[in-house]
Design a protein around this motif. Structure first.
Motif, PDB file in Angstrom:
ATOM      1  N   ALA A 191       0.824  -1.206   0.000  1.00 26.77           N
ATOM      2  CA  ALA A 191       0.000   0.000   0.000  1.00 26.77           C
ATOM      3  C   ALA A 191       0.860   1.258   0.000  1.00 26.77           C
ATOM      4  O   ALA A 191       0.531   2.251  -0.669  1.00 26.77           O
ATOM      5  CB  ALA A 191      -0.939  -0.006   1.215  1.00 26.77           C
ATOM      6  N   ARG A 193      -2.091   1.324   6.795  1.00 26.96           N
ATOM      7  CA  ARG A 193      -3.207   2.076   6.226  1.00 26.96           C
ATOM      8  C   ARG A 193      -3.405   3.407   6.958  1.00 26.96           C
ATOM      9  O   ARG A 193      -3.677   4.441   6.330  1.00 26.96           O
ATOM     10  CB  ARG A 193      -4.493   1.244   6.303  1.00 26.96           C
ATOM     11  CG  ARG A 193      -4.527   0.065   5.348  1.00 26.96           C
ATOM     12  CD  ARG A 193      -5.948  -0.473   5.192  1.00 26.96           C
ATOM     13  NE  ARG A 193      -6.496  -0.946   6.452  1.00 26.96           N
ATOM     14  CZ  ARG A 193      -6.396  -2.202   6.887  1.00 26.96           C
ATOM     15  NH1 ARG A 193      -5.759  -3.113   6.147  1.00 26.96           N
ATOM     16  NH2 ARG A 193      -6.936  -2.569   8.042  1.00 26.96           N
ATOM     17  N   ARG A 207      -0.798  -4.179   9.187  1.00 22.94           N
ATOM     18  CA  ARG A 207      -1.564  -3.725   8.016  1.00 22.94           C
ATOM     19  C   ARG A 207      -2.446  -2.535   8.380  1.00 22.94           C
ATOM     20  O   ARG A 207      -2.546  -1.566   7.616  1.00 22.94           O
ATOM     21  CB  ARG A 207      -2.416  -4.877   7.473  1.00 22.94           C
ATOM     22  CG  ARG A 207      -1.611  -5.940   6.725  1.00 22.94           C
ATOM     23  CD  ARG A 207      -2.528  -6.820   5.881  1.00 22.94           C
ATOM     24  NE  ARG A 207      -3.490  -7.554   6.709  1.00 22.94           N
ATOM     25  CZ  ARG A 207      -3.264  -8.763   7.205  1.00 22.94           C
ATOM     26  NH1 ARG A 207      -2.111  -9.378   6.955  1.00 22.94           N
ATOM     27  NH2 ARG A 207      -4.184  -9.370   7.942  1.00 22.94           N
ATOM     28  N   ARG A 208      -3.088  -2.597   9.548  1.00 25.29           N
ATOM     29  CA  ARG A 208      -3.895  -1.452   9.976  1.00 25.29           C
ATOM     30  C   ARG A 208      -3.025  -0.230  10.199  1.00 25.29           C
ATOM     31  O   ARG A 208      -3.410   0.892   9.859  1.00 25.29           O
ATOM     32  CB  ARG A 208      -4.659  -1.796  11.262  1.00 25.29           C
ATOM     33  CG  ARG A 208      -5.761  -2.817  11.075  1.00 25.29           C
ATOM     34  CD  ARG A 208      -6.768  -2.742  12.217  1.00 25.29           C
ATOM     35  NE  ARG A 208      -6.148  -2.990  13.509  1.00 25.29           N
ATOM     36  CZ  ARG A 208      -6.026  -4.191  14.065  1.00 25.29           C
ATOM     37  NH1 ARG A 208      -6.459  -5.269  13.409  1.00 25.29           N
ATOM     38  NH2 ARG A 208      -5.485  -4.342  15.252  1.00 25.29           N
TER      39      ARG A 208
END
Length: 220
Positions: A50, A87, A83-84
């Protein structure tokens, strides 16, 4: 960059012992900058997809990407939390510069996983309390001038117990003036009243017929 490091191409060039040294030389970078660039390359071609997409799209600068890489790699948390966290940082990059984003990154675990951070702090506190209990001691030593010096330390729980037992006995008590029987303020300061409370508690223990408890190490 990541592929060149994986294939160890730097050692095929003279005078370069690593990809980091090679990158530093080719880019005219400061010492240590090559390591940062290579670390970023591995992260962006690996788990931080990301961040790579945001970097390519221009939503994240190279400096912000470095902050995200460092922030994600630092805390020992699970993959889902990472991952959180990624983001969250990518989303914040649009309104924060690299310095402010770094401040968010330093508190990333608490932001994206507050329960996990609370559990980690609880475990840390339990370890500290066990260490404090194991290191407890009390010393009452004469100073050679008719006085004694009391020193010691223990865990916070022991300190709270001592305060709970002694503080109710430290309230200032009126003193009687021998000249006319009037009440005057307690002349003792807090330290003197606390000492007197300790002596009073010890005297009460000696005067009480109840069996004395046997002391034993608290289970760890």
């Amino acid at each position: 960059m990541a592929e060149a490091d994986t294939r160890d191409l730097a050692k095929q060039r003279p005078h370069h012992v690593s990809t980091q040294a090679w990158v530093t030389h080719l880019g005219g970078l400061r010492q240590g900058e090559g390591r940062r660039v290579v670390a970023r390359a591995h992260a962006l071609t690996g788990p931080l997809a990301a961040t790579r997409e945001a970097l390519v799209a221009g939503r994240v600068s190279p400096e912000q990407a470095d902050v995200i890489v460092k922030s994600i790699e630092t805390p020992p948390v699970g993959e889902a939390v990472r991952r959180r966290g990624e983001r969250t940082l990518v989303g914040q990059a649009g309104c924060l510069d690299a310095c402010d984003l770094g401040r968010v990154g330093r508190h990333l675990v608490h932001v994206v996983d507050p329960d996990g951070e609370d559990h980690r702090l609880e475990r840390q506190l339990a370890r500290e309390e066990r260490a404090a209990h194991l290191g407890r001691y009390l010393s009452i030593a004469a100073d050679g001038a008719g006085r004694v010096r009391v020193t010691g330390r223990g865990c916070a729980e022991d300190g709270a117990l001592l305060k709970a037992a002694l503080l109710p006995l430290t309230a200032p008590a009126p003193a009687v003036d021998d000249r006319d029987g009037t009440l005057v303020p307690d002349p003792r300061d807090h330290g003197a009243r606390l000492w007197d409370a300790l002596v009073q508690t010890a005297q009460h223990a000696l005067d009480t017929d109840l069996p004395r408890p046997r002391t034993a190490p608290r289970p760890g």
